[in-house]
Scaffold this active site. Structure first.
Site, PDB file in Angstrom:
ATOM      1  N   GLY A  67      -2.219  14.062   0.741  1.00 13.63           N
ATOM      2  CA  GLY A  67      -2.950  13.311  -0.285  1.00 13.63           C
ATOM      3  C   GLY A  67      -4.338  13.857  -0.532  1.00 13.63           C
ATOM      4  O   GLY A  67      -5.300  13.103  -0.709  1.00 13.63           O
ATOM      5  N   GLY A  88      -6.750  12.648  -3.437  1.00 14.60           N
ATOM      6  CA  GLY A  88      -7.338  11.313  -3.453  1.00 14.60           C
ATOM      7  C   GLY A  88      -8.802  11.305  -3.043  1.00 14.60           C
ATOM      8  O   GLY A  88      -9.375  12.326  -2.640  1.00 14.60           O
ATOM      9  N   ALA A 113      -2.640  10.271   2.782  1.00 15.80           N
ATOM     10  CA  ALA A 113      -1.910   9.768   1.606  1.00 15.80           C
ATOM     11  C   ALA A 113      -1.250   8.423   1.878  1.00 15.80           C
ATOM     12  O   ALA A 113      -0.621   8.226   2.909  1.00 15.80           O
ATOM     13  CB  ALA A 113      -0.841  10.782   1.188  1.00 15.80           C
ATOM     14  N   SER A 114      -1.410   7.507   0.935  1.00 18.07           N
ATOM     15  CA  SER A 114      -0.713   6.221   0.988  1.00 18.07           C
ATOM     16  C   SER A 114      -0.841   5.568  -0.382  1.00 18.07           C
ATOM     17  O   SER A 114      -1.882   5.688  -1.031  1.00 18.07           O
ATOM     18  CB  SER A 114      -1.318   5.297   2.041  1.00 18.07           C
ATOM     19  OG  SER A 114      -0.557   4.109   2.156  1.00 18.07           O
ATOM     20  N   TYR A 166      -6.411  -9.546   8.404  1.00 19.72           N
ATOM     21  CA  TYR A 166      -5.888 -10.507   7.423  1.00 19.72           C
ATOM     22  C   TYR A 166      -4.810 -11.398   8.032  1.00 19.72           C
ATOM     23  O   TYR A 166      -4.241 -11.097   9.073  1.00 19.72           O
ATOM     24  CB  TYR A 166      -5.336  -9.771   6.202  1.00 19.72           C
ATOM     25  CG  TYR A 166      -6.421  -9.119   5.381  1.00 19.72           C
ATOM     26  CD1 TYR A 166      -7.063  -9.805   4.358  1.00 19.72           C
ATOM     27  CD2 TYR A 166      -6.840  -7.825   5.668  1.00 19.72           C
ATOM     28  CE1 TYR A 166      -8.076  -9.213   3.622  1.00 19.72           C
ATOM     29  CE2 TYR A 166      -7.855  -7.222   4.944  1.00 19.72           C
ATOM     30  CZ  TYR A 166      -8.470  -7.923   3.925  1.00 19.72           C
ATOM     31  OH  TYR A 166      -9.477  -7.344   3.211  1.00 19.72           O
ATOM     32  N   LYS A 206       0.173  -1.502   4.895  1.00 19.84           N
ATOM     33  CA  LYS A 206      -0.671  -0.750   5.829  1.00 19.84           C
ATOM     34  C   LYS A 206      -0.391  -1.174   7.275  1.00 19.84           C
ATOM     35  O   LYS A 206      -0.385  -0.339   8.188  1.00 19.84           O
ATOM     36  CB  LYS A 206      -2.154  -0.952   5.504  1.00 19.84           C
ATOM     37  CG  LYS A 206      -2.586  -0.424   4.150  1.00 19.84           C
ATOM     38  CD  LYS A 206      -2.333   1.061   3.974  1.00 19.84           C
ATOM     39  CE  LYS A 206      -3.275   1.953   4.700  1.00 19.84           C
ATOM     40  NZ  LYS A 206      -3.139   3.390   4.336  1.00 19.84           N
ATOM     41  N   SER A 254     -12.557   0.484  -4.919  1.00 23.38           N
ATOM     42  CA  SER A 254     -13.934   0.120  -4.586  1.00 23.38           C
ATOM     43  C   SER A 254     -14.927   0.707  -5.592  1.00 23.38           C
ATOM     44  O   SER A 254     -15.864   0.025  -6.027  1.00 23.38           O
ATOM     45  CB  SER A 254     -14.290   0.602  -3.175  1.00 23.38           C
ATOM     46  OG  SER A 254     -13.411   0.063  -2.222  1.00 23.38           O
TER      47      SER A 254
END
Length: 345
Positions: free
Chosen positions: A10, A13, A85-86, A133, A162, A202
């Protein structure tokens, strides 16, 4: 200083590009995967603008997280892998498996290829989403010992993806890794200098504030870290013997409210930050907006919750020293303006 051959997944990104920049600056040979080799010229131009002299020390390989093809060639001869990468969607998908499957299966695909190629250590970029969370408000800071409850209240598909991907990585290395090491970096909201117009969530928040498109801020808090410090932590976790088998939270300091972020933009940028919102919106108004606005709907479960996280482990074990929240926020804004990505009123 020793140099190595490192694969960055990735690499196009936000985080991946900064990891590549720092690896090149440290003298390493770098490989990166992209879904299409057609992106190579554009990526090289982006890295060159950021001051990288890549040349033949950077090679590109076509590989997709959802397919087996290309991974063996990409990782062959590598000492280390930075698995950055994700999938991160702008909106939550209707089917959570659209996120969970590529995140989990993609991570396992990379780990299998790395193990088979004799890679020494893989550093996985996970997230605070895998730590903090599903447990509501709490007074103590989150640490690397904490895990998100994927079945907890208000856990959205991204957070679940995740968490499950990172859990799968640890289980794989324990049972099938054949001695390959794993280290994991768990960033909070990543700010800092954007390198091109492919904006992270963000940075998009900062752009929205600068353009005056946010009439007021919801009572939301976000942990902050600069992307340059995330990349620095990724490199430390790659080679430090103490990082093997460990997770590291990447967070600069206390969580910031959206209202505080807007105040920083106005105070530090002068006229350029004047359109950042001045008002904090009441919770009842956000709940009303949630009836027809999906972004407001996602915000409702997090209203008023300040999730604090500790960076003590990264500091003490790896000597990590992040920039301040304010530096990260201002760097985001300045890069957006430098790239011409803030529209005038």
């Amino acid at each position: 200083m020793a140099t190595y051959t490192v694969l960055v997944t990735g690499g196009s990104g936000f985080v991946g590009s900064h990891v590549i920049l720092q690896l090149l600056a440290a003298g390493h040979q770098v490989r990166t995967t992209v879904r299409s080799l057609a992106r190579e010229a554009e990526m090289r131009a982006t890295l060159a603008r950021a001051g990288a002299d890549a040349g033949e020390r950077l090679r590109f390989f076509a590989a997709d997280l959802e397919k087996d093809e290309g991974w063996a060639a990409a990782v062959e001869g590598c000492d280390y892998v930075q698995h950055v990468a994700s999938p991160f969607p702008p909106a939550q998908p209707s089917d959570e498996n659209e996120l969970i499957r590529p995140a989990r299966e993609g991570t396992l695909r990379v780990l299998r290829a790395a193990r088979d190629a004799g890679v020494k250590r893989v550093v996985v970029t996970s997230s605070f989403a895998a730590i903090g969370y599903g447990q509501g408000q709490r007074d103590t800071p989150y640490t690397e010992a904490d895990w998100t409850d994927p079945d907890g209240p208000a856990v959205q598909p991204y957070m679940k993806s995740k968490t499950l991907a990172e859990r799968a990585a640890w289980e794989f290395v324990e049972h099938e890794g054949k001695g390959m090491e794993l280290a994991v970096v768990n960033p909070v909201g990543i700010f800092g200098p954007a390198l091109n117009g492919d904006l992270s969530t963000s940075i998009f928040l900062v752009q929205t504030m600068l353009e005056g498109k946010m009439p007021g801020t919801p009572r939301l808090w976000l942990g902050v870290v600069d992307v340059r410090d995330v990349a620095d932590l990724q490199l430390r976790a790659m080679t430090d013997p103490a990082a093997a088998g460990e997770r590291f939270l990447a967070v600069a300091g206390d969580a910031m409210s959206f209202h505080q972020m807007a105040s920083v933009l106005r105070a530090r940028l002068g006229p350029a930050g004047a359109r950042a919102p001045k008002r904090e919106l009441p919770d009842w108004l956000i709940r009303l907006l949630a009836l027809f606005n999906p972004l407001a709907r996602e915000a409702v479960p997090r209203l008023g919750i300040q999730a604090r996280a500790s960076n003590a482990k990264a500091r003490s074990v790896l000597g990590w020293q992040p920039r301040s929240n304010e530096e990260a926020i201002v760097a985001s804004a300045e890069s957006l303006m430098a790239l011409g990505l803030v529209t005038s009123a």
